[in-house]
Design a protein around this motif. Sequence first.
Motif, mmCIF file in Angstrom:
data_model
loop_
_atom_site.group_PDB
_atom_site.id
_atom_site.type_symbol
_atom_site.label_atom_id
_atom_site.label_comp_id
_atom_site.label_asym_id
_atom_site.label_seq_id
_atom_site.Cartn_x
_atom_site.Cartn_y
_atom_site.Cartn_z
ATOM 1 N N GLU A 195 89.939 -21.041 -24.303
ATOM 2 C CA GLU A 195 89.474 -19.957 -24.998
ATOM 3 C C GLU A 195 88.131 -19.351 -25.293
ATOM 4 O OE1 GLU A 195 89.802 -23.755 -27.357
ATOM 5 O OE2 GLU A 195 91.109 -22.793 -25.708
ATOM 6 N N LYS A 196 87.353 -20.475 -24.552
ATOM 7 C CA LYS A 196 85.720 -20.121 -24.258
ATOM 8 C C LYS A 196 85.459 -19.567 -22.993
ATOM 9 C CE LYS A 196 84.504 -24.088 -27.161
ATOM 10 N NZ LYS A 196 84.019 -25.452 -27.392
ATOM 11 N N GLY A 197 86.604 -19.335 -22.246
ATOM 12 C CA GLY A 197 86.351 -18.572 -20.845
ATOM 13 C C GLY A 197 85.961 -19.847 -19.792
ATOM 14 N N ASN A 198 86.076 -20.910 -19.970
ATOM 15 C CA ASN A 198 86.128 -22.003 -18.862
ATOM 16 C C ASN A 198 87.097 -22.368 -18.043
ATOM 17 O OD1 ASN A 198 83.268 -22.389 -19.592
ATOM 18 N ND2 ASN A 198 83.882 -23.749 -21.322
ATOM 19 N N ILE A 199 87.166 -22.377 -16.976
ATOM 20 C CA ILE A 199 88.112 -22.212 -16.070
ATOM 21 C C ILE A 199 87.973 -23.891 -15.259
ATOM 22 C CG2 ILE A 199 87.410 -21.156 -14.116
ATOM 23 C CD1 ILE A 199 90.323 -20.547 -13.285
ATOM 24 N N TYR A 200 89.041 -24.872 -15.503
ATOM 25 C CA TYR A 200 88.960 -25.953 -15.024
ATOM 26 C C TYR A 200 89.870 -26.455 -13.620
ATOM 27 C CZ TYR A 200 86.849 -26.612 -19.386
ATOM 28 O OH TYR A 200 86.204 -26.684 -20.540
ATOM 29 N N THR A 201 90.769 -25.321 -13.251
ATOM 30 C CA THR A 201 91.560 -25.406 -12.198
ATOM 31 C C THR A 201 91.187 -24.570 -10.955
ATOM 32 O OG1 THR A 201 93.885 -25.514 -11.468
ATOM 33 C CG2 THR A 201 93.109 -23.693 -12.952
ATOM 34 N N LYS A 229 92.867 -28.708 -19.587
ATOM 35 C CA LYS A 229 91.902 -28.137 -20.272
ATOM 36 C C LYS A 229 91.484 -29.102 -21.312
ATOM 37 C CE LYS A 229 94.037 -23.674 -20.234
ATOM 38 N NZ LYS A 229 94.853 -22.516 -20.806
ATOM 39 N N LYS A 230 92.026 -30.039 -21.827
ATOM 40 C CA LYS A 230 91.772 -30.966 -22.697
ATOM 41 C C LYS A 230 90.718 -31.918 -22.315
ATOM 42 C CE LYS A 230 95.835 -30.831 -25.689
ATOM 43 N NZ LYS A 230 97.264 -31.737 -26.108
ATOM 44 N N ILE A 231 90.792 -32.432 -21.088
ATOM 45 C CA ILE A 231 90.060 -33.246 -20.536
ATOM 46 C C ILE A 231 88.731 -32.349 -19.955
ATOM 47 C CG2 ILE A 231 91.648 -35.090 -19.853
ATOM 48 C CD1 ILE A 231 91.283 -34.229 -16.905
ATOM 49 N N GLY A 232 89.033 -31.273 -19.648
ATOM 50 C CA GLY A 232 87.663 -30.345 -19.225
ATOM 51 C C GLY A 232 86.938 -30.175 -20.447
ATOM 52 N N GLN A 233 87.613 -29.938 -21.636
ATOM 53 C CA GLN A 233 86.555 -29.629 -22.746
ATOM 54 C C GLN A 233 85.878 -30.919 -23.188
ATOM 55 O OE1 GLN A 233 89.855 -28.155 -25.227
ATOM 56 N NE2 GLN A 233 89.495 -26.060 -24.209
ATOM 57 N N GLN A 234 86.249 -31.931 -22.781
ATOM 58 C CA GLN A 234 85.436 -33.294 -22.903
ATOM 59 C C GLN A 234 84.665 -33.788 -21.750
ATOM 60 O OE1 GLN A 234 85.396 -34.868 -25.862
ATOM 61 N NE2 GLN A 234 86.941 -33.450 -26.857
ATOM 62 N N ASN A 235 84.528 -32.702 -20.766
ATOM 63 C CA ASN A 235 83.610 -33.054 -19.798
ATOM 64 C C ASN A 235 83.908 -33.932 -18.784
ATOM 65 O OD1 ASN A 235 81.684 -31.003 -20.731
ATOM 66 N ND2 ASN A 235 80.648 -32.593 -21.993
ATOM 67 N N ALA A 236 85.283 -34.487 -18.809
ATOM 68 C CA ALA A 236 85.910 -35.319 -17.611
ATOM 69 C C ALA A 236 85.874 -34.461 -16.387
ATOM 70 C CB ALA A 236 87.097 -35.770 -18.263
ATOM 71 N N VAL A 237 86.457 -33.235 -16.378
ATOM 72 C CA VAL A 237 86.398 -32.491 -15.117
ATOM 73 C C VAL A 237 85.321 -31.230 -15.038
ATOM 74 C CG1 VAL A 237 88.886 -33.145 -14.464
ATOM 75 C CG2 VAL A 237 88.341 -30.954 -15.953
ATOM 76 N N VAL A 238 85.042 -30.618 -14.242
ATOM 77 C CA VAL A 238 83.921 -29.524 -13.999
ATOM 78 C C VAL A 238 84.698 -28.218 -14.522
ATOM 79 C CG1 VAL A 238 82.439 -28.449 -12.451
ATOM 80 C CG2 VAL A 238 82.805 -30.738 -12.439
#
Length: 537
Positions: A171-177, A132-141
């Motif tokens: 918490e923003k409703g984004n899923i990175y997995t 989630k942390k690297i997703g929130q920094q746009n490292a993963v989709v």
Amino acid sequence: MSKKWLSMALVFTLLMTLLAACGGDKEAAEPAPTPAEPDKQAEQPADPDQYGDTGGLALPLVDEPTTVTFMVASEKTDLNDSLIAKEIEKRTGITIDFQAYSPATYNDKLRVVVASGKLPDIFHGLKSSELKKIGQQNAVVAINEHLDMLPNFKRLFVEENPWVIPSYGDEKGNIYTWPVANIARDVNHGFLYRKDVFDELGIEEWSNTEEFYEALKKLKEAYPDSYPYASKTKEYIFRDWAYGWGIGGPNYPIYYDEDSKTWKYASIQPEHKDMLDFMKKLYNEGLMDPEFLTDTSDNWTAKMTTSNKAFVTWDWIGRLDMFYNQIKDTNPNYDLRYGTPVGPTGNGATLPKITPDFSIAVSNGKNKEAALKLLDYLASPSGATLVTMGVEGETFEMKDGKAVYPELTDVPLVDIKVLEDNYGLWVQGMYVNSDQRSVYYSFTEKEQEAQDKRLEANSFEPLEPVLNFTDEEVSSIAELQVNLQKASNEFNSKYILNKSYGDAQWEEWQKTATAQGADKLAEVFNNAQKRLDSASQ
């Protein structure tokens, strides 16, 4: 510096290195795959109707040859030459450049790769909070932002299971997995009993807890030197039996009470005392092995495979045939069978059909759309068949509704490891859906009996909600749970083994557990439940 802070500092350093690489030098953050030699077969356009149900995806997936890097855990080092790699290229137009590392070293290698900032297009293995942390920094989709081109993800994890994104997203409703669907069998563990001894003594298999107790008494009467129930799981016996008392679950000793719709600490509930009282009765009457909290696997095996030591236990269904094969030469009548769950509910565990455990992710590089479409194809019925069974007519044939492998007739047991070695199937981190006709779901007669027994009785405890904790809540749970679990195990042991323990000690334990944070722990779960309920509305 303590181990805890050292670990946190290391994770932070790795993540900051990654984020700096992703944000400060975009070109360096993107993988630079070596152009692969186009496969001649891939040059031929695929028949869109040739490969079965793609879930709405049009094949090929890309307009021009594309190479996607895919980091997986596998002992097979030549995956790029495997059937699975060639077949995926043929169908999708995507060449996979597998980066395979043995499961023993995979996590260490992943840390190095993450720290370098050069993520593969697809990888797995980070913790959910890290992802989630690297997703929130746009490292993963953020996968949910691409649902329009992912019909299988949308069907499986949005339409059919709308709880998935609220439970696994941020918490923003984004899923990175990318979750894995339909892998678990219906039944994997439970009570096992020596049917040959039951038959010899004219004892019927139990259908409820009282009959279970009476069966153990008859076994003891016939074999006075025996302890009819043996165990090797030590303190996990409380977790394993708890399902039958309605207080079990994957978060045990925290569990979700379906009646009140709240999370509770199981070890201080009346049902838990009832379970301990039942165990105490078995122990005091010599029906439970005195070593049930300390026995080793070897000692337990010896007791369960001799003729007069122990006859009932709790374990994995693979033991049903494993024990027989170990001693069939000396005792061909040995017959271990799956037993009805014990406890007032008569239920056992429900295994989740969807899991995020592999943490499969797509890096935010130039190949992200191709990588997402590739995973979506693997999640389709067509892709599930390919990854878990192979190619019909080429690697497998159908017989009696199950896949068989003509090339492997000399192999004593064709399991998923054999399929990985021979064809590159069932590679950890690559399968995101499964075909239930695969050998993984081919049960022996005894294992099938276990599945049928539970399915016919529908004896499954409801699956608990999957909660989505904040970082602060994760820290609170870790801080409270360790001490509480240790204290709970100590009390459980004393309550059963010490004849002087009774109601007074139980009431004192409830106060002790509350003082140590049992209510606070439940509160953390209930707060997360409120957020989940709100997000699901």
